[in-house]
Design a protein around this motif. Structure first.
Motif, PDB file in Angstrom:
ATOM      1  N   ASN A  13     -19.963  -7.771  65.585  1.00 39.54           N
ATOM      2  CA  ASN A  13     -20.649  -7.396  64.341  1.00 39.54           C
ATOM      3  C   ASN A  13     -19.730  -7.684  63.158  1.00 39.54           C
ATOM      4  OD1 ASN A  13     -22.083  -6.290  62.244  1.00 39.54           O
ATOM      5  ND2 ASN A  13     -22.290  -4.261  63.143  1.00 39.54           N
TER       6      ASN A  13
ATOM      7  N   GLU B 189     -27.618   2.195  73.713  1.00 43.19           N
ATOM      8  CA  GLU B 189     -28.883   2.669  73.144  1.00 43.19           C
ATOM      9  C   GLU B 189     -28.866   4.189  73.136  1.00 43.19           C
ATOM     10  OE1 GLU B 189     -33.660   1.695  73.442  1.00 43.19           O
ATOM     11  OE2 GLU B 189     -32.344   1.256  75.150  1.00 43.19           O
TER      12      GLU B 189
ATOM     13  N   TYR C 286     -29.697   4.364  67.510  1.00 40.95           N
ATOM     14  CA  TYR C 286     -28.796   3.210  67.419  1.00 40.95           C
ATOM     15  C   TYR C 286     -28.930   2.390  68.685  1.00 40.95           C
ATOM     16  CZ  TYR C 286     -24.342   0.610  67.329  1.00 40.95           C
ATOM     17  OH  TYR C 286     -23.390  -0.360  67.338  1.00 40.95           O
ATOM     18  N   CYS C 287     -28.932   1.074  68.492  1.00 44.08           N
ATOM     19  CA  CYS C 287     -29.024   0.184  69.653  1.00 44.08           C
ATOM     20  C   CYS C 287     -28.373  -1.145  69.315  1.00 44.08           C
ATOM     21  CB  CYS C 287     -30.497  -0.027  70.019  1.00 44.08           C
ATOM     22  SG  CYS C 287     -30.761  -1.192  71.373  1.00 44.08           S
ATOM     23  N   PHE C 288     -27.610  -1.677  70.265  1.00 44.99           N
ATOM     24  CA  PHE C 288     -27.194  -3.070  70.133  1.00 44.99           C
ATOM     25  C   PHE C 288     -27.102  -3.692  71.526  1.00 44.99           C
ATOM     26  CE2 PHE C 288     -22.810  -1.713  71.054  1.00 44.99           C
ATOM     27  CZ  PHE C 288     -22.324  -2.794  71.788  1.00 44.99           C
ATOM     28  N   GLU C 289     -27.346  -4.991  71.554  1.00 43.73           N
ATOM     29  CA  GLU C 289     -27.216  -5.745  72.793  1.00 43.73           C
ATOM     30  C   GLU C 289     -26.795  -7.168  72.457  1.00 43.73           C
ATOM     31  OE1 GLU C 289     -30.882  -6.333  74.897  1.00 43.73           O
ATOM     32  OE2 GLU C 289     -32.081  -6.171  73.075  1.00 43.73           O
TER      33      GLU C 289
ATOM     34  N   TYR D 244     -26.850 -11.664  69.140  1.00 41.69           N
ATOM     35  CA  TYR D 244     -26.523 -10.255  68.897  1.00 41.69           C
ATOM     36  C   TYR D 244     -27.682  -9.605  68.158  1.00 41.69           C
ATOM     37  CZ  TYR D 244     -24.101  -6.229  66.745  1.00 41.69           C
ATOM     38  OH  TYR D 244     -23.719  -4.978  66.331  1.00 41.69           O
ATOM     39  N   LYS D 245     -28.157  -8.479  68.692  1.00 37.39           N
ATOM     40  CA  LYS D 245     -29.214  -7.719  68.033  1.00 37.39           C
ATOM     41  C   LYS D 245     -28.765  -6.263  67.890  1.00 37.39           C
ATOM     42  CE  LYS D 245     -33.110 -10.528  69.651  1.00 37.39           C
ATOM     43  NZ  LYS D 245     -34.406 -10.522  70.388  1.00 37.39           N
ATOM     44  N   ARG D 246     -29.011  -5.740  66.720  1.00 37.82           N
ATOM     45  CA  ARG D 246     -28.557  -4.374  66.429  1.00 37.82           C
ATOM     46  C   ARG D 246     -29.566  -3.673  65.525  1.00 37.82           C
ATOM     47  NH1 ARG D 246     -26.216  -2.305  61.762  1.00 37.82           N
ATOM     48  NH2 ARG D 246     -24.687  -0.612  61.975  1.00 37.82           N
ATOM     49  N   SER D 247     -29.739  -2.363  65.715  1.00 37.58           N
ATOM     50  CA  SER D 247     -30.547  -1.559  64.806  1.00 37.58           C
ATOM     51  C   SER D 247     -29.909  -0.183  64.669  1.00 37.58           C
ATOM     52  CB  SER D 247     -31.993  -1.425  65.300  1.00 37.58           C
ATOM     53  OG  SER D 247     -32.041  -0.711  66.522  1.00 37.58           O
TER      54      SER D 247
ATOM     55  N   GLY E  43     -19.700   1.391  68.754  1.00 36.82           N
ATOM     56  CA  GLY E  43     -20.543   0.231  69.045  1.00 36.82           C
ATOM     57  C   GLY E  43     -20.325  -0.904  68.075  1.00 36.82           C
ATOM     58  N   ASP E  44     -20.158  -0.561  66.779  1.00 38.01           N
ATOM     59  CA  ASP E  44     -19.978  -1.598  65.766  1.00 38.01           C
ATOM     60  C   ASP E  44     -18.597  -2.240  65.817  1.00 38.01           C
ATOM     61  OD1 ASP E  44     -22.534  -1.272  64.939  1.00 38.01           O
ATOM     62  OD2 ASP E  44     -22.079  -0.513  62.950  1.00 38.01           O
TER      63      ASP E  44
END
Length: 638
Positions: free
Chosen positions: A525, A574, A582-585, A597-600, A626-627
């Motif tokens: 990120n 997640e 929060y979620c990232f993959e 990379y996908k993040r919310s 996570g970040d």
């Protein structure tokens, strides 16, 4: 004859004011010094309501300033106008031993315009004295005596000034001559302090002693929400030449409409014709309103004048039209006048503006609430809100200055309390899409598109008016996690109809990734790290508040360098909590040599008990970890 008891009352007060001068600051009660930047040694106010159109104030505040941060708590200024006359004002300064080092009399105060000399506001002035301390601690004793014919505004009594301020003594008294002039009193947060009060024989008294300072904690609510204070109002009052009887907000709105606003929207015939020409051929009221709002933005300028200065009555529209400037009251009334000229209804609205959301009290109708004026435009069973002081905001968008709070809307049928538009959680969105490449030496280069809405739009859209060097400096700060950052081309698109701001930026930097032997490590990120974790408290004392939620969505395509292969990726994260989600993959395409990379991140607006603070911290710690997640590449070949 009625002036004799008033004179005796005030003289006796100032005799008592002069008696206590022992303000040494070396042997203070530890309860008062703990967590304090300043100590209010005495907060004393005496009010005498003589008649519906006559009232006097005598006040004294003695503040020991312990350090530089406490200076703001020692106020030494007072506003006045033709209805509010300062009879006496003085300041004594004492050193840490309690010895007098300065005595500032009325003639020593600076006397300045409250509006920096603008001709429409020359009658509104401020006396102030700016004391610059040579050392700390020191004590300021500020006292004044004032007469006024405006009984529609009774000053509230704030026992404490804010966080990190303690109180040694507080005294409030008010005399009223009859039940017809007995004030309505609202006590706020008084149950939290040791309070003595009485109301006998037309004499209202309050007394408090030894209130410890309240320390500010991360995400603490605005102090006004927890501050102990008295709010007072007269149901039968006089204001700017008019008498009134007000029992509720409907009454107050009716009186404002008939007395303060009536006749203020007249415009010269030429201006009326110009307004009609601007909307010629337009039949929809909302479209007309947008055109008029743009005209006001393009042809007037705002001057900052506190809403109480000059009273709550706006300068007439014809005067604003002549000089092309005004305060919030004047510009709101002027815009209302232009809308009337093209047959579009709008309502003058008083609101408490600022980044912190402060509501009007629905059960306490008084003029003093509110520090700003805006307009409410009724259209298809809803209100559109416009801030006529802004020359940059899109129509119907008020940002975080007046969003989501109760305000007084003044209609011909009376006043009503209405909540303004709220920008909630996912409505405050930032969507970031990017492509960036890593070099074999660990450098990074790429381009990104950022689209913002809601309050996040409000934080970004002014970039389009900034100088190039200021924009570059902004992005270097925005992406401060990237060392050696260079900003290339950038461009902006501001959709004022949809209220969306888009930024396109190219960038590069050396040494983004860390190369150690055969391995390269980098934080995936690169462009939207949120690593802020609220401060830890062993014993949290205050509830906490997230005033505005927000939503970030990120999607990056990352080109891996030649000569390296992927060794490891962080696992998907997640989480879903009452505070947000929060979620990232990350996925790998070996053929294209790319990572996707996908993040919310969603953080929800809300008020929470202090017991939940550690749970919220845990949520934010998970986001921060996570970040910071890294990918590891391995160099191929020898």
């Amino acid at each position: 004859m009625r002036f004799l008891p008033v004179l005796f009352f005030l003289c006796s007060l100032f005799i008592s004011f002069g008696q206590e001068t022992s303000y040494q600051s070396l042997l203070l009660n530890k309860k008062l010094t703990e967590n304090a930047d300043a100590i209010i040694r005495m907060n004393e106010m005496h009010v005498d309501i003589v008649a519906q159109d006559q009232m006097t104030y005598a006040a004294r505040k003695v503040v020991t300033v312990l350090n530089r941060k406490g200076r703001a708590k020692a106020r030494t200024s007072l506003g006045y106008d033709k209805e509010n006359k300062i009879k006496k004002i003085e300041v004594f300064i004492y050193d840490k031993m309690g010895r007098e080092i300065e005595h500032i009399k009325k003639k020593d105060f600076e006397d300045v315009s409250a509006a920096d000399g603008f001709s429409l506001y020359l009658d509104n002035r401020i006396l102030y004295y700016d004391y610059k301390p040579a050392s700390y601690p020191y004590t300021v004793a500020f006292s004044f005596e004032m007469e006024t014919t405006d009984t529609g505004v009774l000053w509230p009594w704030y026992v404490q000034n804010g966080y990190r301020t303690s109180v040694e003594k507080g005294r409030y008294s008010l005399r009223y001559p009859s039940n017809a002039l007995k004030p309505v009193v609202k006590e706020e947060n008084m149950s939290k302090i040791d309070l003595v009060k009485s109301d006998q024989g037309g004499y209202l008294k309050y007394s408090v002693d030894t209130i410890p300072a309240i320390k500010w904690e991360s995400l603490s609510p605005d102090f006004s929400k927890i501050a102990p204070k008295l709010l007072l109002r007269l149901p039968n009052f006089h204001y700017k030449g008019h008498n009134a009887k007000v029992d509720n907000w409907k009454d107050l709105g009716t009186w404002m409409d008939k007395k303060l606003l009536e006749g203020r929207t007249a415009l010269p015939e030429g201006t009326v014709n110009k307004a009609k020409l601007l909307v010629k051929g337009v039949t929809d009221d909302l479209e007309k309103a947008k055109i008029i709002y743009q005209y006001v933005q393009d042809n007037t300028r705002y001057i900052s004048v506190q809403i109480g200065i000059g009273g709550f009555r706006p300068i007439s529209a014809v005067e604003v039209d002549r000089v092309k400037y005004g305060d919030c009251k004047g510009l709101s009334n002027y815009t209302k006048a232009l809308l009337e000229a093209v047959d579009v209804p709008s309502y003058y609205t008083v609101i408490q503006a600022g980044n912190d959301k402060i509501d009007f009290y629905e059960d306490f109708a008084d003029l003093r609430q509110g520090n700003h004026a805006i307009l409410a435009i009724p259209y298809q069973d809803q209100y559109y809100w416009i801030d006529c002081t802004s020359q940059v905001h899109p129509f119907g968008f008020v940002g975080d200055f007046t969003d989501d709070r109760k305000a007084l809307v003044v209609t011909p049928e009376g006043g009503e309390i209405v909540r303004t538009v709220a920008y909630l959680n996912k409505e405050n969105a930032q969507v970031t899409k990017a492509k960036y490449s890593l070099s074999a030496e660990g450098g990074i280069s790429g381009e990104t598109l950022i689209a913002t809405r809601g309050v996040q739009y409000d934080q970004h859209f002014n970039l389009e008016t900034q100088k190039k060097e200021d924009v570059i400096e902004y992005y270097k700060e925005f992406w401060s996690n990237i060392n050696n950052l260079n900003i290339g081309e950038f461009g902006f698109e501001n959709d004022r109809n949809e209220v969306v701001f888009k930024e396109t930026v190219t960038f590069d930097a050396s040494d983004y990734a860390s190369v150690s032997g055969k391995r390269m490590l980098f934080v995936i990120n690169a462009l939207n790290k949120n690593t802020n974790v609220p401060k830890r408290y062993r014993n949290r004392e205050q509830p906490f508040e997230i005033q505005r939620g927000f939503y970030d969505e990120d999607a990056y395509e990352i080109q891996l360098p030649e000569g390296y292969e992927l060794e490891s990726l962080p696992e998907m994260v997640e989480t879903d909590t009452e505070f947000g989600s929060y979620c990232f993959e990350v996925s790998h395409d070996p053929e294209k040599r790319t990572l996707a990379y996908k993040r919310s991140l969603l953080v929800k607006q809300g008020e929470y008990s202090k017991e939940k603070y550690n749970l919220y911290r845990d949520f934010r710690k998970q986001v921060a970890r996570g970040d910071k997640a890294q990918a590891v590449l391995l160099k191929t070949g020898s």
